[in-house]
Motif scaffolding. Sequence first.
Motif, PDB file in Angstrom:
ATOM      1  N   LEU A  14      -0.109  10.603   2.618  1.00 26.88           N
ATOM      2  CA  LEU A  14      -0.739   9.455   1.717  1.00 26.88           C
ATOM      3  C   LEU A  14      -1.994   8.724   2.039  1.00 26.88           C
ATOM      4  N   GLU A  15      -2.638   9.536   2.996  1.00 31.46           N
ATOM      5  CA  GLU A  15      -4.122   9.204   3.146  1.00 31.46           C
ATOM      6  C   GLU A  15      -4.341   7.799   3.701  1.00 31.46           C
ATOM      7  N   PHE A  16      -3.317   7.422   4.313  1.00 27.72           N
ATOM      8  CA  PHE A  16      -3.746   5.879   5.117  1.00 27.72           C
ATOM      9  C   PHE A  16      -4.727   6.437   6.341  1.00 27.72           C
ATOM     10  N   SER A  17      -5.520   5.142   6.625  1.00 26.65           N
ATOM     11  CA  SER A  17      -6.423   5.442   7.828  1.00 26.65           C
ATOM     12  C   SER A  17      -5.552   5.417   9.203  1.00 26.65           C
ATOM     13  N   TRP A  18      -5.938   5.764  10.248  1.00 27.15           N
ATOM     14  CA  TRP A  18      -5.189   5.698  11.230  1.00 27.15           C
ATOM     15  C   TRP A  18      -5.142   4.501  12.202  1.00 27.15           C
ATOM     16  N   ASP A  19      -5.971   3.232  11.582  1.00 27.77           N
ATOM     17  CA  ASP A  19      -5.712   2.052  12.126  1.00 27.77           C
ATOM     18  C   ASP A  19      -4.593   1.187  11.194  1.00 27.77           C
ATOM     19  N   GLU A  20      -4.144   1.830  10.055  1.00 29.70           N
ATOM     20  CA  GLU A  20      -3.018   1.188   9.335  1.00 29.70           C
ATOM     21  C   GLU A  20      -1.771   1.485   9.385  1.00 29.70           C
ATOM     22  N   VAL A  21      -1.732   2.790  10.176  1.00 27.87           N
ATOM     23  CA  VAL A  21      -0.262   3.259  10.102  1.00 27.87           C
ATOM     24  C   VAL A  21       0.696   2.777  10.929  1.00 27.87           C
ATOM     25  N   HIS A  22       0.264   2.168  12.172  1.00 26.04           N
ATOM     26  CA  HIS A  22       1.040   1.826  13.092  1.00 26.04           C
ATOM     27  C   HIS A  22       2.286   0.759  12.525  1.00 26.04           C
ATOM     28  N   GLU A  23       1.812  -0.358  11.868  1.00 28.28           N
ATOM     29  CA  GLU A  23       2.694  -1.315  11.451  1.00 28.28           C
ATOM     30  C   GLU A  23       3.609  -1.067  10.403  1.00 28.28           C
ATOM     31  N   VAL A  24       3.283  -0.001   9.553  1.00 32.46           N
ATOM     32  CA  VAL A  24       4.584   0.600   8.610  1.00 32.46           C
ATOM     33  C   VAL A  24       5.428   1.431   9.403  1.00 32.46           C
ATOM     34  N   ALA A  25       4.886   2.176  10.381  1.00 36.25           N
ATOM     35  CA  ALA A  25       5.666   3.045  11.217  1.00 36.25           C
ATOM     36  C   ALA A  25       6.768   2.285  11.884  1.00 36.25           C
ATOM     37  N   GLU A  26       6.349   1.151  12.240  1.00 31.25           N
ATOM     38  CA  GLU A  26       7.384   0.118  12.973  1.00 31.25           C
ATOM     39  C   GLU A  26       8.623  -0.126  12.119  1.00 31.25           C
ATOM     40  N   GLN A  27       8.418  -0.170  10.838  1.00 29.48           N
ATOM     41  CA  GLN A  27       9.471  -0.593   9.961  1.00 29.48           C
ATOM     42  C   GLN A  27      10.320   0.974   9.602  1.00 29.48           C
ATOM     43  N   LEU A  28       9.396   1.897   9.599  1.00 30.46           N
ATOM     44  CA  LEU A  28      10.150   3.319   8.865  1.00 30.46           C
ATOM     45  C   LEU A  28      10.678   3.959  10.085  1.00 30.46           C
ATOM     46  N   GLU A  29      10.290   3.648  11.362  1.00 31.81           N
ATOM     47  CA  GLU A  29      11.093   4.461  12.517  1.00 31.81           C
ATOM     48  C   GLU A  29      12.560   4.295  12.663  1.00 31.81           C
ATOM     49  N   HIS A  30      13.044   2.732  12.102  1.00 33.32           N
ATOM     50  CA  HIS A  30      14.432   2.640  12.029  1.00 33.32           C
ATOM     51  C   HIS A  30      15.516   3.143  10.884  1.00 33.32           C
ATOM     52  N   ILE A  31      14.681   3.899  10.103  1.00 33.53           N
ATOM     53  CA  ILE A  31      15.715   4.433   9.022  1.00 33.53           C
ATOM     54  C   ILE A  31      16.511   5.595   9.575  1.00 33.53           C
ATOM     55  N   GLN A  32      17.857   4.986   9.405  1.00 30.26           N
ATOM     56  CA  GLN A  32      18.888   6.014   9.993  1.00 30.26           C
ATOM     57  C   GLN A  32      19.402   7.083   8.916  1.00 30.26           C
ATOM     58  N   SER A  33      18.332   8.173   9.211  1.00 26.47           N
ATOM     59  CA  SER A  33      19.029   9.669   8.315  1.00 26.47           C
ATOM     60  C   SER A  33      18.432  10.814   9.129  1.00 26.47           C
ATOM     61  N   LYS A  81       0.972  -1.189   0.029  1.00 20.11           N
ATOM     62  CA  LYS A  81       0.160  -0.189  -0.125  1.00 20.11           C
ATOM     63  C   LYS A  81       0.894   1.278   0.067  1.00 20.11           C
ATOM     64  N   LEU A  82       1.714   1.323   0.722  1.00 16.76           N
ATOM     65  CA  LEU A  82       2.968   2.444   0.975  1.00 16.76           C
ATOM     66  C   LEU A  82       3.321   2.566  -0.514  1.00 16.76           C
ATOM     67  N   THR A  83       3.933   1.631  -1.252  1.00 14.39           N
ATOM     68  CA  THR A  83       4.491   1.805  -2.155  1.00 14.39           C
ATOM     69  C   THR A  83       3.528   2.517  -3.481  1.00 14.39           C
ATOM     70  N   GLU A  84       2.407   1.747  -3.610  1.00 14.41           N
ATOM     71  CA  GLU A  84       1.217   2.370  -4.477  1.00 14.41           C
ATOM     72  C   GLU A  84       0.986   3.781  -4.301  1.00 14.41           C
ATOM     73  N   ARG A  85       0.703   4.057  -2.852  1.00 14.94           N
ATOM     74  CA  ARG A  85       0.321   5.430  -2.448  1.00 14.94           C
ATOM     75  C   ARG A  85       1.348   6.495  -2.730  1.00 14.94           C
ATOM     76  N   LEU A  86       2.831   5.960  -2.622  1.00 14.75           N
ATOM     77  CA  LEU A  86       3.750   6.973  -3.058  1.00 14.75           C
ATOM     78  C   LEU A  86       3.903   7.056  -4.166  1.00 14.75           C
ATOM     79  N   ASP A  87       3.764   6.027  -5.135  1.00 11.54           N
ATOM     80  CA  ASP A  87       3.866   6.161  -6.460  1.00 11.54           C
ATOM     81  C   ASP A  87       2.837   7.219  -6.862  1.00 11.54           C
ATOM     82  N   LYS A  88       1.315   7.200  -6.722  1.00 14.51           N
ATOM     83  CA  LYS A  88       0.315   8.146  -6.711  1.00 14.51           C
ATOM     84  C   LYS A  88       0.520   9.391  -6.235  1.00 14.51           C
ATOM     85  N   PHE A  89       1.075   9.516  -4.941  1.00 11.37           N
ATOM     86  CA  PHE A  89       1.509  10.997  -4.730  1.00 11.37           C
ATOM     87  C   PHE A  89       2.498  11.521  -5.539  1.00 11.37           C
TER      88      PHE A  89
END
Lengths: 218, 218
Positions: free
Chosen positions: B91-110, A112-120
């Motif tokens: 990216l217009e995710f709904s608030w129940d979908e974001v946690h799982e993805v943020a669990e991954q993104l929070e580790h990006i080092q920059s 979903k992230l990939t597709e939404r990013l592409d769209k954005f």
Amino acid sequence: MLSNTEENYLKALLYLTAEDAGKKEAGTNDLATHLGLKPATVNDMLKRLKEKEYVSYKKYGKISLTRSGKDIAMFVMRKHRLWETFLCEVLEFSWDEVHEVAEQLEHIQSDKLTERLDKFLNYPDYDPHGDPIPKSNGKMPPRATTLLSSVAVQQSCTVAAVKDTSPVFLQYLEQLSIGIGTKIKVLEKISFDGSMTLLVEKDKLTVSEKFANSLLVD
Amino acid sequence: MLSNTEENYLKALLYLTAEDAGKKEAGTNDLATHLGLKPATVNDMLKRLKEKEYVSYKKYGKISLTRSGKDIAMFVMRKHRLWETFLCEVLEFSWDEVHEVAEQLEHIQSDKLTERLDKFLNYPDYDPHGDPIPKSNGKMPPRATTLLSSVAVQQSCTVAAVKDTSPVFLQYLEQLSIGIGTKIKVLEKISFDGSMTLLVEKDKLTVSEKFANSLLVD
DNA sequence: TACTAAAGTTAGATCATCCTAACATCCATC
DNA sequence: GATGGATGTTAGGATGATCTAACTTTAGTA
Ligand SMILES: [Mn+2]
Ligand SMILES: [Mn+2]
Ligand SMILES: [Mn+2]
Ligand SMILES: [Mn+2]
């Protein structure tokens, strides 16, 4: 679910066996060099990837991606290039800074992230370096294939992509005000050393053969 | 450079020892439960984190973060909440979908990425769940502390945050058209079971005590 | 064709992260 | 104050990913 490490091996194989690049076959040592690992390490991993049917090869033979291995590698590349585009266009990174961060972001698992990013990003065809971004259906926009070095004297062309994405080259281009889309007219070719004299936005400048071999144009 | 795993341990410890939550001390078992691991595993990791001086504890004693451990955990939380905000708002995710993805993104080092993302989002104070986003200087916007269940009858309030961020609760709120910023007037409290009757945007609805204990208001 | 250097593989080790099973300590309750 | 259940630790093992050193195979060249 593949590990980041496994994804990196597949992506490296895609790169090393890409038809548009010269080589079409890759060996243990090529991979080891490209990934900064030892051949023994790569050999171990290749066994696992073969077991999982992402690559195929015979003992002591050359390695190639299977269909599913290639699909995964293309998807990782898609994410890499989308993120590079995002970093440049949205967060105003410069084109020499994006690669390192995209190396991390390309492993985020969320279709979903990939597709939404592409769209954005409005479904971009090319990343900041002019590399084609695979579409969600797996298709690839065409890649520029003409080297600046092969453009005839007095011809004009437009920068389409960089072949060398090292920060040092990208920063040099920045300094010369050359980017994707820049119009260049070839004024002169020096047969002695292959260097060229160019007209870029009314500025005359001379570049080496190495330089002229690192720019792709339309 | 900490591994994702190490960062997750520190973040879990930050959560478990947060002052605004009830507990102030965490043990091996608490961590194991929270992280979905076995106590023996956690014990191993705690030795390493103690060695590196991110946590401190005595054998058989409670565990706490050191200064540097807390700083790292806060920074990971900052990234988590910034990414959740990005996913929802951009990216217009709904608030129940974001946690799982943020669990991954929070580790990006920059660091640059984090700062640019913060700027792009216009320096938000709260994430989509109403949780405060630590600032780059380490400061935290104030957290709402009033439970809907403690609002007096006939009082009005505004939803500030959710205490429970499980998808099932968030989707239920969505269904009721309740989100951060929604105005609620308490019409009635039933002493029998703690349930409440609310006025939400001209709709009257009845919610359980558990529900009323899961919403924070201003 | 025979030899040797390059390429590839195997053996054996380390380190991070996880597990199960067994053991040790702590503390609330009687 | 003794004690049993909760809590925490240790021992020993698995797996993934990496290494070095030694070995095998392939292939280019003499
Ligand atoms: Mn790149
Ligand atoms: Mn690129
Ligand atoms: Mn979250
Ligand atoms: Mn949140």
